[in-house]
Design a protein around this motif. Sequence first.
Motif, PDB file in Angstrom:
ATOM      1  N   PHE A 156       0.835  -1.210   0.000  1.00  0.00           N
ATOM      2  CA  PHE A 156       0.000   0.000   0.000  1.00  0.00           C
ATOM      3  C   PHE A 156       0.863   1.251   0.000  1.00  0.00           C
ATOM      4  O   PHE A 156       0.621   2.196  -0.751  1.00  0.00           O
TER       5      PHE A 156
ATOM      6  N   ILE B 113      -2.362   4.519 -12.926  1.00  0.00           N
ATOM      7  CA  ILE B 113      -3.123   3.392 -12.379  1.00  0.00           C
ATOM      8  C   ILE B 113      -3.092   3.418 -10.847  1.00  0.00           C
ATOM      9  O   ILE B 113      -4.104   3.196 -10.190  1.00  0.00           O
ATOM     10  N   MET B 114      -1.936   3.726 -10.282  1.00  0.00           N
ATOM     11  CA  MET B 114      -1.837   3.760  -8.817  1.00  0.00           C
ATOM     12  C   MET B 114      -2.641   4.920  -8.226  1.00  0.00           C
ATOM     13  O   MET B 114      -3.278   4.775  -7.185  1.00  0.00           O
TER      14      MET B 114
ATOM     15  N   ASP C  54      13.786   3.960  -7.794  1.00  0.00           N
ATOM     16  CA  ASP C  54      12.858   4.734  -6.975  1.00  0.00           C
ATOM     17  C   ASP C  54      12.722   4.137  -5.570  1.00  0.00           C
ATOM     18  O   ASP C  54      12.726   2.934  -5.380  1.00  0.00           O
TER      19      ASP C  54
ATOM     20  N   TRP D  71       1.968   3.216 -14.822  1.00  0.00           N
ATOM     21  CA  TRP D  71       1.665   2.783 -13.458  1.00  0.00           C
ATOM     22  C   TRP D  71       1.366   3.967 -12.543  1.00  0.00           C
ATOM     23  O   TRP D  71       0.652   3.826 -11.559  1.00  0.00           O
TER      24      TRP D  71
ATOM     25  N   TRP E 108       3.900   1.532  -1.000  1.00  0.00           N
ATOM     26  CA  TRP E 108       4.593   1.617  -2.289  1.00  0.00           C
ATOM     27  C   TRP E 108       3.665   2.171  -3.366  1.00  0.00           C
ATOM     28  O   TRP E 108       4.039   3.039  -4.147  1.00  0.00           O
ATOM     29  N   ALA E 109       2.418   1.694  -3.366  1.00  0.00           N
ATOM     30  CA  ALA E 109       1.454   2.158  -4.356  1.00  0.00           C
ATOM     31  C   ALA E 109       1.119   3.630  -4.121  1.00  0.00           C
ATOM     32  O   ALA E 109       1.046   4.429  -5.056  1.00  0.00           O
TER      33      ALA E 109
ATOM     34  N   ALA F  77       3.984   5.711  -5.277  1.00  0.00           N
ATOM     35  CA  ALA F  77       4.058   5.741  -6.745  1.00  0.00           C
ATOM     36  C   ALA F  77       3.032   6.704  -7.326  1.00  0.00           C
ATOM     37  O   ALA F  77       3.269   7.316  -8.363  1.00  0.00           O
TER      38      ALA F  77
ATOM     39  N   ILE G 234       9.397   6.137 -11.610  1.00  0.00           N
ATOM     40  CA  ILE G 234       8.960   4.773 -11.325  1.00  0.00           C
ATOM     41  C   ILE G 234       9.713   3.760 -12.183  1.00  0.00           C
ATOM     42  O   ILE G 234      10.152   2.725 -11.693  1.00  0.00           O
TER      43      ILE G 234
END
Lengths: 276, 279
Positions: free
Chosen positions: A27, A243-244, A46, A240, A29-30, A33, A41
């Motif tokens: 979580f 999306i994150m 990173d 990403w 990490w997301a 990001a 990323i």
Amino acid sequence: MTAKSFWAAPILYTILILYAILTFLPFAWALSASFKPLAEIVSGVDGLIPQQFTTENYQQIFVQEPLFFRWLFNSVFVAVCVTLGNLVFNSMAGYALARIQFPGKQLWFFIILAVLMVPGQVTLIPTFLILKNLGWLNSYQGLIVPSIVNATFIFMMRQFFINFPKELEEAAALDGLGYLETFFQVVLPLAKPALAAQAIFIFMGAWNNFLTPLLILSDPEMFTLPLGLNTFKGQYISYWNYIMAASMIFTLPALLIYAFFNRYFIQGVTFTGGKG
Amino acid sequence: MAPTFVIMGVFLILPITLAMVFAFYRIQPLGDVSYTFRGWRNFLRAFSDERVRIALKNTAEYVAIVVPTQTLLALSLALILNTQIKGKNFFRIIFFLPTVTSSAVLTLIFMWICNSNGLLNRFLAFVGLPTYNWLGDPSVALKAIMLMNIWATAPLFMVIYLAAMQDIPETLYEAATLDGASTWDKLIYITLPFLQPVTFFIIVMGIVGTFQLFDQSYIFSRGSGGPNNSTLTVVLLIYQYAFRILDMGYAAALALMLALIIMVVTLVQRFWIKEEKFN
């Protein structure tokens, strides 16, 4: 059990902390990001803290995906309606099964018990064809009405009301209250913990539901967030950062509800399952 | 109360009844729906269907690995949290995060962590272990989904275990301590036997849940069950037959067969638990 030996506590804490990190890291990490530019990323160096902090991802998803706001609205609307519907209908049915004599009562109770054992996949195809016949594909009522009652929670509410002290209702009857008034003014307010547990489970279920919307929605305007996210992923599979960010917006409401009602959630888990 | 029963009738009982009828028909759902009676052929077809065999094998493998692992993990975490340790609530809240997060978001986060230069591979490389192409390699794709689901579901069962542990009478442990029992003895002779009915319950919940695996496989493989059918599950196959190939009768037959498997498991458990209570 007690952890008395002097080495036991440190070992237990180490396990707990390691597992907490294991749980929290994806979580974190997301989340991190979602505040990073894509270049950072994919650079492969990173870390958890963004070197170049940016909120642009969040602004961009609304630009890149003009329907994102609509999906958010659809999800909130459907989940709220389904939750309210379940609270009213399951409680009333549960109360009726626990307290009121009506023809076919035994049969209905038996049917509910039987339905509890049938997995959802069995009803998928017929439900789809019924909704198609009603002209309810791609509609809010198609998403809401079929999930507005839930056999599990009818059963749970029946168990709850059966153990409910009868004296209060008798007092209400003496005061001249009818069934409906007694139910809404006397019984429901006292059933708050059971209702709260039910509300959380139903809301989370509706909020996170993927399969039903996937089957009955084909118009992107009607998508709920899980479906929207899935198509979004299809188009931006290597972005990403977007999306994150989208995932975080989707997760936030569920987490907030969970944080506020954590106590009821735990109660509900034990309520529905624990004493198997 | 009447509206509840009407809705139940139309959207629960009618579909279940229809499902049993549909399984004997070929249904063509486009335009005007057409039905052709096929007798038992839909059911027989399943036995010679290569993709059914693959989906069953994947699902069985998934159930066989995920259910014991998540049960053991849940039990261990609950045992630790049930000791007199500080910060229980804090840990409980953190552990529970994945359980309240949607499968769609979890799958996306995991796909990102599992991509070839993602967090998981970087970690594996860092500690000197081999890395994999988790998303594209048929031999490990299902393993990635397994890892994710064990991680996401175990905390739910942990809470059920924790609740059951509150019901174990403290006097049993006190008596055991007087008799000189070690912590290990108490676990083996008091805690575990006491938790047996809950364990059966959790295993069945686990089996029922894992048999119905769909979201993760669908999002992971964009509905294909790939790479090379390695993430094809029974429910994903039912979905494909019903809504991609549009052979709804056959899909209904497959759904009934899945329901039968799940119900047999549930009944076996009911039977077991009754036995428990007589003892």
